[in-house]
Scaffold this motif. Structure first.
Motif, PDB file in Angstrom:
ATOM      1  N   GLU A  14       0.841  -1.195   0.000  1.00 15.48           N
ATOM      2  CA  GLU A  14       0.000   0.000   0.000  1.00 15.48           C
ATOM      3  C   GLU A  14       0.878   1.247   0.000  1.00 15.48           C
ATOM      4  OE1 GLU A  14      -4.103   1.447   2.246  1.00 15.48           O
ATOM      5  OE2 GLU A  14      -2.604   0.307   3.376  1.00 15.48           O
ATOM      6  N   HIS A  15       0.422   2.268  -0.744  1.00 18.06           N
ATOM      7  CA  HIS A  15       1.107   3.572  -0.900  1.00 18.06           C
ATOM      8  C   HIS A  15       2.279   3.513  -1.873  1.00 18.06           C
ATOM      9  CE1 HIS A  15      -1.422   4.938   2.315  1.00 18.06           C
ATOM     10  NE2 HIS A  15      -0.852   4.152   3.202  1.00 18.06           N
ATOM     11  N   GLU A  25       0.196   5.666  -5.313  1.00 18.14           N
ATOM     12  CA  GLU A  25      -0.343   5.567  -3.954  1.00 18.14           C
ATOM     13  C   GLU A  25      -1.400   4.463  -3.883  1.00 18.14           C
ATOM     14  OE1 GLU A  25       0.530   7.238  -1.179  1.00 18.14           O
ATOM     15  OE2 GLU A  25       2.143   8.249  -2.243  1.00 18.14           O
ATOM     16  N   LYS A  83      -3.934   1.724  -2.969  1.00 20.72           N
ATOM     17  CA  LYS A  83      -4.775   1.534  -1.791  1.00 20.72           C
ATOM     18  C   LYS A  83      -5.276   0.093  -1.761  1.00 20.72           C
ATOM     19  CE  LYS A  83      -6.467   6.310  -1.914  1.00 20.72           C
ATOM     20  NZ  LYS A  83      -7.682   7.159  -1.981  1.00 20.72           N
ATOM     21  N   ARG A  84      -5.781  -0.297  -0.573  1.00 20.81           N
ATOM     22  CA  ARG A  84      -6.317  -1.657  -0.454  1.00 20.81           C
ATOM     23  C   ARG A  84      -7.546  -1.849  -1.335  1.00 20.81           C
ATOM     24  NH1 ARG A  84      -7.490   1.097   4.179  1.00 20.81           N
ATOM     25  NH2 ARG A  84      -9.701   1.276   4.757  1.00 20.81           N
ATOM     26  N   TYR A 100      -1.376  -4.533   3.116  1.00 21.46           N
ATOM     27  CA  TYR A 100      -1.700  -3.349   3.913  1.00 21.46           C
ATOM     28  C   TYR A 100      -1.873  -3.743   5.366  1.00 21.46           C
ATOM     29  CZ  TYR A 100      -6.471  -5.149   3.316  1.00 21.46           C
ATOM     30  OH  TYR A 100      -7.580  -5.950   3.301  1.00 21.46           O
TER      31      TYR A 100
END
Length: 784
Positions: free
Chosen positions: A347-348, A400, A402-403, A432
């Protein structure tokens, strides 16, 4: 076409004694006369002679002609004319023998001499521009154009020009040659070599013949140019065909003269029976079309299809036909090459998904997409795509990560022949840290001595090594650490853990946190649980009212916390200044109201009630809507209830905001001054009491309420506000208040009374207080 301009002049020449011995040139036309004037003193002592080809002949001495007279004509050829200050020799009927140098002398002083050079001008007897071949000249050839002037003296000047529909008038370079005759005349020939191109079609060449001050003759010839065919072109065909398609292909050539002959070849094999048509253009050139019809299949992919144009002009110059070739390409729906399996990313971080598209015709930018779980991926500031039509590379860039980006990704492309998707899909797996699966605080109601079960559900990846810690938030005390149970951790990526807590005392009414961690890290926001005393249900949330036609409306809310018991919902409508219940719903705060009156305002609120706490209902803020009139257009309109939690910020223009703040400041100042002036009078009124929070005993539940006065003897409705939560107590006999009027215009009053209820969501450390200044007096008058 021949144009001639002739200038005939009778020349005279004069000189004086101061002149040098340089001869004065005197042009004279054959057959005309010339006068040679000599300005030398002592006119009676002058001598005139004629020098030609080195031979000297005395013409006159002391004013008398001295030439022998072979015949009577010579008597009228030369004349001496004497003037006051000069003497002139007049020569008439000039012949070519009169050409040469004439001199006058002072016989007493031989140095006093003047010479005249007489040039006899003779117009050519023949001026001719030779014609071009009868059949015309061919484009690309180099014909010679010849212009002649014969029998003239001196040789004339030739100038060549070309002009035409596609040309501005332009001079042409030429080469001259001369032949001189014994009598002084001669033949001059001028020659121009043309390099014929298409721009010379229907052009005109001019030959200008001139002897200065004597004559100008202009001849011209029109160029009859035979032209190559134009390079053949395919009409709307690029070589791409659909497999199994029957198609007619047309090749065309224009601008040829004579008309072109078009032939077809496929990989060098001549094609038979083309359909050919010839048309003449307005300018006399020809336009030729030729078509062939075939059924095309994949076996023809890569074959060269050639269209050739040939005419007599190319053949006479032994040139090859002009031709155009296309490579046949079978059109097909997209074929997609993409990675499959799983792409792991934290994540990110950034993820790039790539596929390659092969299609003919190639898919355009608006025909390629990335799909996630079968739905189109929408581009934004975080997600973007990059597509190269040249090599078919199509990338999905996710910054970035994300889940929520976890899913099955496919590349999709289409063209006019069909749609294709990459298969199998590529699974994007995002690692994550754990996150709580509930977005709000979870409330649980229980009494002292009861046991409550708290269940913590978190989403995490990886979810197979999650550790969960339970702790009291306020005390910062760990209850226990334990491993959760898993629900399909590789797919659902969820972990669950439960804990049971038995309430021993009031201190156990508190907040509890569930904190989870995995290999990626510790969750940023714990799952929160609030253990509270049983009480009435919370106010319904997110209410809105929708008008459906003219006579019907729908009201929908989201249920609040039940308070620990079974809650049901009541729809109330305002009638006068009171609310009356019109409908109940045992399941959801959802209602439908029909049989409405057109053109009328309706105001409703939705209340939550519990069988356990019959004395209290928790009501939403009001929802108002007006039904359309009978002749108005039916529209669906949704109105949301106002809410104290609504923190929407309205931005107003700078100038309007400034004026509003200025006006508000003035009003506040005036209100403060007026309030201070009337503090003595108004401090006794219960509605001016200020309410803030202060600790009091939990069993003394004092509530701030607003009473809507009704007619004498009828139960009124009291709305109560506890910690920003609005409660409505129906069918409660309020404390006796001196209401001077029961009119609906009477302003509601703030009252305080003790009422034996347990407030849901109530923190034992807080309640509502009155202002210190009014506290004692209001306790006397308004506390029952």
């Amino acid at each position: 076409m021949l144009s001639i301009g002739i200038v005939l002049c009778i020349f005279s020449a004069t000189t004086d004694a101061a002149s040098t011995n340089q001869a004065t040139v005197v042009p004279a036309v054959l057959g005309s006369s010339v006068t040679l004037q000599c300005h030398i003193p002592k006119q009676q002592g002058l001598l005139w002679d004629h020098v030609m080809n080195g031979n000297q002949t005395i013409i006159a001495l002391r004013g008398k002609i001295t030439l022998p007279v072979p015949n009577s004509l010579n008597n009228t050829k030369f004349f001496i004319q004497v003037n006051s200050n000069s003497q002139s020799l007049i020569i008439q009927s000039l012949t070519l023998q009169d050409d040469g140098t004439y001199r006058c002398y002072d016989v007493n002083d031989i140095q006093k001499k003047k010479s005249f050079k007489v040039n006899i001008l003779v117009k050519p007897t023949r001026i001719q521009l030779h014609p071009l071949p009868v059949g015309g000249i061919d484009e690309g050839s180099k014909p010679k154009l010849i212009c002649e002037a014969d029998g003239g003296k001196p040789p004339p000047i030739f100038e060549w020009y070309i002009t035409g529909p596609s040309l501005n008038i332009t001079s042409l370079p030429a080469a001259n040659s001369d032949t001189t005759y014994s009598n002084g005349t001669g033949l001059r020939t001028s020659q121009v070599v043309l390099t014929v191109d298409r721009s010379m079609y229907k052009a005109t060449v001019l030959c200008k013949t001139e002897i200065t001050y004597f004559f100008v003759v202009q001849n011209n010839v029109s160029l009859n140019v035979n032209l190559f065919p134009g390079v053949p072109t395919f009409r709307g065909f690029t070589g791409i065909f659909d497999d199994g398609q029957s198609k007619t292909i047309t090749c065309e050539s224009t601008g040829s003269r004579p008309a072109a002959n078009i032939t077809w070849y496929m990989d060098g094999r001549k094609q038979s029976n083309p359909n050919t048509h010839t048309y003449q253009n307005p300018d006399g050139t020809f336009f030729v079309t030729s078509s062939i019809s075939k059924r095309f299949d994949k076996s023809m992919d890569g074959v060269n299809l050639t269209c050739k144009a040939m005419n007599d002009v190319l053949q006479r110059q032994h040139r090859l036909p002009l031709q155009t070739t296309v490579v046949l390409r079978a059109a097909y729906m997209p074929v997609i090459h993409a990675s499959n399996g799983t792409l792991d990313v934290y994540e990110h971080n950034q993820a790039i998904l790539r596929c390659y598209i092969d299609a003919r015709p190639m898919s355009s930018e608006n025909q390629v997409y990335w799909l996630k779980n079968g739905q189109m991926v929408m581009k934004d500031q975080r997600i973007n795509t990059n597509y190269s039509i040249k090599n078919g590379q199509f990338d999905l860039h996710i910054r970035e990560v994300k889940r929520d980006d976890i899913g099955q990704y496919q590349c999709q492309a289409s063209n006019r022949l069909g749609i294709a998707r990459s298969s199998p899909p590529l699974h994007l797996n995002v690692f994550y840290r754990p996150v709580c699966m509930t977005s709000s605080i979870e409330k649980l109601a229980a009494s002292i001595g009861q046991t409550v079960t708290l269940t913590c559900r978190v989403s995490a990846n990886p979810a197979t090594n999650v550790t969960i810690t339970w702790r009291y938030k306020a005390r910062n005390t760990i209850i226990k650490d334990q491993q959760p149970s898993y629900t399909d951790p590789y797919v659902a990526k969820t972990a669950t853990n439960s804990i049971q807590i038995k309430l021993q005392a009031s201190i156990d009414y508190t907040d509890i946190e569930c904190i989870a961690r995995n290999d990626v890290g510790t969750m940023l926001q714990p799952c929160l649980y609030m253990i509270v005393k049983p009480g009435p249900p919370d106010i319904p949330k997110n209410c809105n009212i929708t008008l459906d036609g003219k006579y019907e409306l729908d009201i929908k809310c989201t249920p609040g916390f039940s308070g620990g018991g079974d809650q049901y919902f009541i729809l109330q409508r305002i009638q006068g200044v009171s609310f009356i219940s019109v409908k109940n719903n045992n399941l959801e705060p959802t209602f439908n109201v029909s049989d409405l009156v057109p053109g009328k305002n309706y105001t409703y609120r939705v209340c939550a009630a519990s069988v356990t706490y019959k004395g209290t209902v928790s009501c939403s803020y009001t929802l108002s809507i007006q039904t359309p009139s009978d002749n108005s257009e039916i529209m669906n309109e949704t109105v949301a209830a106002a809410s104290p939690q609504d923190k929407t910020l309205y931005i107003v223009g700078g100038s309007l905001g400034f004026l509003f703040l200025l006006l508000l400041t003035v009003i506040i100042v005036l209100c403060i001054v007026k309030r201070r002036q009337q503090v003595g009078k108004d401090s006794e009124s219960p509605r001016n009491a200020d309410f803030t929070l202060e600790p009091i005993e939990a069993q003394d539940n004092t509530i701030a309420c607003v009473e809507f006065p009704t007619a004498q003897g009828i139960t009124s409705v009291v709305d109560c506000m506890v910690e920003n939560n609005l409660y409505s107590s129906s069918h409660v006999i309020p404390p006796q208040i001196d209401n001077k009027s029961s009119n609906s215009d009477v302003e509601p009053k703030f009252v305080h009374f003790n009422y034996n209820i347990t407030l849901h969501g109530y923190d034992p450390s807080k309640t509502i207080k009155r202002s210190k200044k009014q506290k004692r007096k209001q306790r006397k008058e308004y506390v029952a």
